[in-house]
Design an enzyme around this catalytic site. Sequence first.
Site, PDB file in Angstrom:
ATOM      1  N   SER A   5       0.869  -1.176   0.000  1.00  0.00           N
ATOM      2  CA  SER A   5       0.000   0.000   0.000  1.00  0.00           C
ATOM      3  C   SER A   5       0.908   1.229   0.000  1.00  0.00           C
ATOM      4  CB  SER A   5      -0.936   0.005   1.216  1.00  0.00           C
ATOM      5  OG  SER A   5      -0.206  -0.117   2.427  1.00  0.00           O
ATOM      6  N   GLU A   7       1.335   5.613   0.708  1.00  0.00           N
ATOM      7  CA  GLU A   7       0.825   6.795   1.406  1.00  0.00           C
ATOM      8  C   GLU A   7       1.275   8.064   0.697  1.00  0.00           C
ATOM      9  OE1 GLU A   7       0.702   6.817   5.713  1.00  0.00           O
ATOM     10  OE2 GLU A   7       1.792   8.728   5.697  1.00  0.00           O
ATOM     11  N   ASP A  99      -1.447  14.873  16.224  1.00  0.00           N
ATOM     12  CA  ASP A  99      -0.619  15.806  16.984  1.00  0.00           C
ATOM     13  C   ASP A  99      -1.377  17.106  17.204  1.00  0.00           C
ATOM     14  OD1 ASP A  99       1.681  14.108  17.056  1.00  0.00           O
ATOM     15  OD2 ASP A  99       2.110  14.673  14.978  1.00  0.00           O
ATOM     16  N   PHE A 209      12.166  14.391  10.629  1.00  0.00           N
ATOM     17  CA  PHE A 209      10.954  13.621  10.934  1.00  0.00           C
ATOM     18  C   PHE A 209      11.204  12.650  12.086  1.00  0.00           C
ATOM     19  CE2 PHE A 209       9.217  13.886   6.299  1.00  0.00           C
ATOM     20  CZ  PHE A 209       8.820  15.192   6.539  1.00  0.00           C
ATOM     21  N   HIS A 259       3.843  -1.128   3.685  1.00  0.00           N
ATOM     22  CA  HIS A 259       3.203   0.173   3.475  1.00  0.00           C
ATOM     23  C   HIS A 259       4.316   1.169   3.207  1.00  0.00           C
ATOM     24  CE1 HIS A 259       0.045   3.206   3.882  1.00  0.00           C
ATOM     25  NE2 HIS A 259       0.857   3.919   4.639  1.00  0.00           N
TER      26      HIS A 259
END
Length: 288
Positions: A5, A7, A99, A209, A259
């Site tokens: 998958s 994103e 967040d 990140f 993913h």
Amino acid sequence: MTRVSFEFFPPKSDAMEQTLWATIQKLEPLQPDFVSVTYGAGGSTRERTHRTVKRIVDETNLKAAAHLTCVAASKEEVNAVIRDYWDAGVRHIVALRGDMPDGPGTPYKPHADGYANGAELTAGIKSIAPFEVSVSAYPECHPDSANWDADIDQLERKVDAGADRAITQFFFDNDLFEAYRERVARRGIKVDIVPGIVPILSFKQIKRFAEMCGASIPDRLADRFEGLDDDAEQRMLVAAAIAAEQVLDLQARGVDTFHFYTMNRAELVYALCRLIGINPVAQAAAAA
């Protein structure tokens, strides 16, 4: 059979939208299980996320999943978004606590009239319509969890609320992922734990990140990008090698579902899919 998958994040400009749709068109023939579109801190990208997901539903053969958070919103507001997604033809939601609007590191405070966490949000989604629901998992423990028991407790609550799968935060040490799966199995939690894989298109960006979300970057990876800040071609080759090593090692450990965090770029993700045996299939255009 290996399954994947992808994103994406909603574009902020016309140029970014063109890049995103070129990426989607490149990756669509790989026939992923689904593609997801992220949702900004505090729901800051709600309209752009909805618009992007709706376009994927209308213009492609892909199964679109919409990210949804419960931070800084009442249950009534969140439920309205859930119903809008169902009406738009979306049948899969990635349910996340989210967040605070000020970003990671800001202490989380539930909305007074809202869902308190991902477990409550998952239950709320399932009560409105029979969505497929994916939730988050953290191979290095969520920064807000007091310890591993508390972290696994929260995953268990999300699964008990109806979560269909858990997708992990990105990681670069496969031993951490394997240890996490073992923790989940020992607790008796029956859910697929799908590894989230991010190709390192920009080491500086990924480092930032990682610092925000509590993920670690092994020194050996940092060393491999040393001196490549101004050499895009070599950075891409190193990134491809690192990602290939990671996914092939996970395959060797019995992982058959991935993913990919695409960063809205197709090149490395497409190559990784071919490497693990996902080949493109010619598709008819989506029905008008």
